[in-house]
Design a protein around this motif. Sequence first.
Motif, mmCIF file in Angstrom:
data_model
loop_
_atom_site.group_PDB
_atom_site.id
_atom_site.type_symbol
_atom_site.label_atom_id
_atom_site.label_comp_id
_atom_site.label_asym_id
_atom_site.label_seq_id
_atom_site.Cartn_x
_atom_site.Cartn_y
_atom_site.Cartn_z
ATOM 1 N N MET A 125 0.847 -1.174 0.000
ATOM 2 C CA MET A 125 0.000 0.000 0.000
ATOM 3 C C MET A 125 0.892 1.236 0.000
ATOM 4 S SD MET A 125 -2.866 1.477 2.728
ATOM 5 C CE MET A 125 -2.768 0.123 3.798
ATOM 6 N N ALA A 126 0.628 2.140 -0.895
ATOM 7 C CA ALA A 126 1.395 3.392 -0.995
ATOM 8 C C ALA A 126 0.857 4.407 0.011
ATOM 9 C CB ALA A 126 1.288 3.954 -2.399
ATOM 10 N N ARG A 127 1.749 5.265 0.452
ATOM 11 C CA ARG A 127 1.335 6.318 1.388
ATOM 12 C C ARG A 127 2.112 7.586 1.076
ATOM 13 N NH1 ARG A 127 0.404 6.327 7.758
ATOM 14 N NH2 ARG A 127 0.548 8.554 8.089
ATOM 15 N N SER A 128 1.396 8.690 0.978
ATOM 16 C CA SER A 128 2.003 10.011 0.831
ATOM 17 C C SER A 128 1.465 10.871 1.966
ATOM 18 C CB SER A 128 1.630 10.640 -0.512
ATOM 19 O OG SER A 128 2.090 9.855 -1.581
ATOM 20 N N GLU A 129 2.346 11.617 2.592
ATOM 21 C CA GLU A 129 1.926 12.454 3.707
ATOM 22 C C GLU A 129 2.372 13.881 3.450
ATOM 23 O OE1 GLU A 129 2.700 12.710 8.495
ATOM 24 O OE2 GLU A 129 2.715 10.739 7.529
ATOM 25 N N PHE A 130 1.462 14.820 3.690
ATOM 26 C CA PHE A 130 1.743 16.243 3.506
ATOM 27 C C PHE A 130 1.399 16.949 4.805
ATOM 28 C CE2 PHE A 130 0.385 14.234 -0.383
ATOM 29 C CZ PHE A 130 1.411 14.541 -1.244
ATOM 30 N N ARG A 131 2.252 17.864 5.221
ATOM 31 C CA ARG A 131 2.032 18.558 6.493
ATOM 32 C C ARG A 131 2.026 20.071 6.286
ATOM 33 N NH1 ARG A 131 3.370 15.564 11.326
ATOM 34 N NH2 ARG A 131 3.815 13.426 10.736
ATOM 35 N N PHE A 132 1.304 20.720 7.161
ATOM 36 C CA PHE A 132 1.274 22.174 7.224
ATOM 37 C C PHE A 132 1.551 22.534 8.676
ATOM 38 C CE2 PHE A 132 -1.034 26.162 7.982
ATOM 39 C CZ PHE A 132 -0.508 26.947 6.993
ATOM 40 N N VAL A 133 2.622 23.250 8.914
ATOM 41 C CA VAL A 133 3.045 23.566 10.272
ATOM 42 C C VAL A 133 3.057 25.071 10.464
ATOM 43 C CG1 VAL A 133 4.913 23.366 11.958
ATOM 44 C CG2 VAL A 133 4.479 21.487 10.347
ATOM 45 N N VAL A 134 2.484 25.514 11.574
ATOM 46 C CA VAL A 134 2.527 26.923 11.951
ATOM 47 C C VAL A 134 3.308 26.996 13.256
ATOM 48 C CG1 VAL A 134 1.181 28.947 12.601
ATOM 49 C CG2 VAL A 134 0.309 27.380 10.865
ATOM 50 N N ASP A 135 4.398 27.743 13.259
ATOM 51 C CA ASP A 135 5.258 27.815 14.429
ATOM 52 C C ASP A 135 5.401 29.272 14.852
ATOM 53 O OD1 ASP A 135 6.994 27.175 16.440
ATOM 54 O OD2 ASP A 135 8.631 26.554 15.147
ATOM 55 N N LEU A 137 -10.788 26.036 12.512
ATOM 56 C CA LEU A 137 -11.076 26.665 11.221
ATOM 57 C C LEU A 137 -9.959 26.390 10.212
ATOM 58 C CD1 LEU A 137 -12.511 30.106 12.404
ATOM 59 C CD2 LEU A 137 -13.752 28.283 11.228
ATOM 60 N N ILE A 138 -8.723 26.519 10.646
ATOM 61 C CA ILE A 138 -7.576 26.260 9.763
ATOM 62 C C ILE A 138 -7.561 24.795 9.338
ATOM 63 C CG2 ILE A 138 -5.046 26.158 9.651
ATOM 64 C CD1 ILE A 138 -5.088 28.697 11.479
ATOM 65 N N ALA A 139 -7.812 23.876 10.281
ATOM 66 C CA ALA A 139 -7.836 22.451 9.951
ATOM 67 C C ALA A 139 -8.887 22.146 8.895
ATOM 68 C CB ALA A 139 -8.103 21.625 11.213
ATOM 69 N N GLY A 140 -10.060 22.747 9.021
ATOM 70 C CA GLY A 140 -11.122 22.546 8.033
ATOM 71 C C GLY A 140 -10.726 23.034 6.654
ATOM 72 N N GLU A 141 -10.075 24.191 6.603
ATOM 73 C CA GLU A 141 -9.638 24.744 5.317
ATOM 74 C C GLU A 141 -8.546 23.884 4.685
ATOM 75 O OE1 GLU A 141 -11.066 27.247 3.590
ATOM 76 O OE2 GLU A 141 -12.539 27.165 5.207
ATOM 77 N N ILE A 142 -7.652 23.354 5.516
ATOM 78 C CA ILE A 142 -6.589 22.487 5.005
ATOM 79 C C ILE A 142 -7.186 21.182 4.489
ATOM 80 C CG2 ILE A 142 -4.555 21.129 5.682
ATOM 81 C CD1 ILE A 142 -3.851 23.509 7.548
ATOM 82 N N GLN A 143 -8.191 20.647 5.176
ATOM 83 C CA GLN A 143 -8.862 19.441 4.707
ATOM 84 C C GLN A 143 -9.477 19.674 3.330
ATOM 85 O OE1 GLN A 143 -11.601 18.467 7.850
ATOM 86 N NE2 GLN A 143 -10.016 17.593 9.148
ATOM 87 N N LYS A 144 -10.169 20.798 3.165
ATOM 88 C CA LYS A 144 -10.777 21.121 1.866
ATOM 89 C C LYS A 144 -9.715 21.264 0.786
ATOM 90 C CE LYS A 144 -13.810 24.182 3.960
ATOM 91 N NZ LYS A 144 -14.548 25.442 3.946
ATOM 92 N N TYR A 156 -5.932 14.685 14.396
ATOM 93 C CA TYR A 156 -6.118 16.067 13.967
ATOM 94 C C TYR A 156 -5.704 16.190 12.508
ATOM 95 C CZ TYR A 156 -6.255 21.139 14.595
ATOM 96 O OH TYR A 156 -6.568 22.467 14.515
ATOM 97 N N GLY A 157 -6.638 16.335 11.630
ATOM 98 C CA GLY A 157 -6.349 16.407 10.203
ATOM 99 C C GLY A 157 -7.297 15.534 9.422
ATOM 100 N N LEU A 158 -6.837 15.045 8.276
ATOM 101 C CA LEU A 158 -7.687 14.270 7.382
ATOM 102 C C LEU A 158 -6.877 13.158 6.754
ATOM 103 C CD1 LEU A 158 -10.454 14.101 5.823
ATOM 104 C CD2 LEU A 158 -9.356 15.481 4.078
ATOM 105 N N TRP A 159 -7.422 11.957 6.778
ATOM 106 C CA TRP A 159 -6.823 10.825 6.095
ATOM 107 C C TRP A 159 -7.770 10.416 4.986
ATOM 108 C CZ3 TRP A 159 -5.715 12.214 10.809
ATOM 109 C CH2 TRP A 159 -4.448 11.987 11.313
ATOM 110 N N VAL A 160 -7.247 10.255 3.770
ATOM 111 C CA VAL A 160 -8.016 9.720 2.663
ATOM 112 C C VAL A 160 -7.472 8.321 2.412
ATOM 113 C CG1 VAL A 160 -8.680 9.969 0.250
ATOM 114 C CG2 VAL A 160 -8.428 12.005 1.683
ATOM 115 N N ILE A 161 -8.308 7.329 2.614
ATOM 116 C CA ILE A 161 -7.912 5.933 2.489
ATOM 117 C C ILE A 161 -8.663 5.350 1.300
ATOM 118 C CG2 ILE A 161 -7.815 3.710 3.683
ATOM 119 C CD1 ILE A 161 -8.199 5.422 6.316
ATOM 120 N N ASP A 162 -7.966 4.558 0.474
ATOM 121 C CA ASP A 162 -8.585 3.988 -0.716
ATOM 122 C C ASP A 162 -8.209 2.519 -0.830
ATOM 123 O OD1 ASP A 162 -10.164 4.322 -3.059
ATOM 124 O OD2 ASP A 162 -8.350 4.316 -4.270
ATOM 125 N N GLY A 163 -8.971 1.791 -1.601
ATOM 126 C CA GLY A 163 -8.653 0.397 -1.872
ATOM 127 C C GLY A 163 -9.235 -0.555 -0.846
#
Length: 86
Positions: A1-11, A22-29, A60-67
């Motif tokens: 199974m392939a996996r790609s992960e993308f992150r958005f970090v605010v420091d 609100l930010i999490a929802g926008e990132i999910q979209k 915290y975030g969104l996972w899109v799982i397929d297959g």
Amino acid sequence: MARSEFRFVVDGVELTSEQQSLIAGEIQKAGLNALAVAGTRLTNPLSVGHANLKLRPEWYGLWVIDGPFADDLGKKINDLGFWVQR
């Protein structure tokens, strides 16, 4: 199974819980839109995630799982009464 992960970090910026949600929802979209723009062909996608830090902070975030894994997980969720088949 392939996996790609993308992150958005605010420091260095203090965010309220409401701002984080609100930010999490926008990132999910944006992530789902990016899959469409990239022309990703998903057979039976299952999206799992939320922005409720108190419930499961590690989710915290969104996972899109397929297959096959998405099918298996969807059936388990259905058994719990959370799955809505479209």
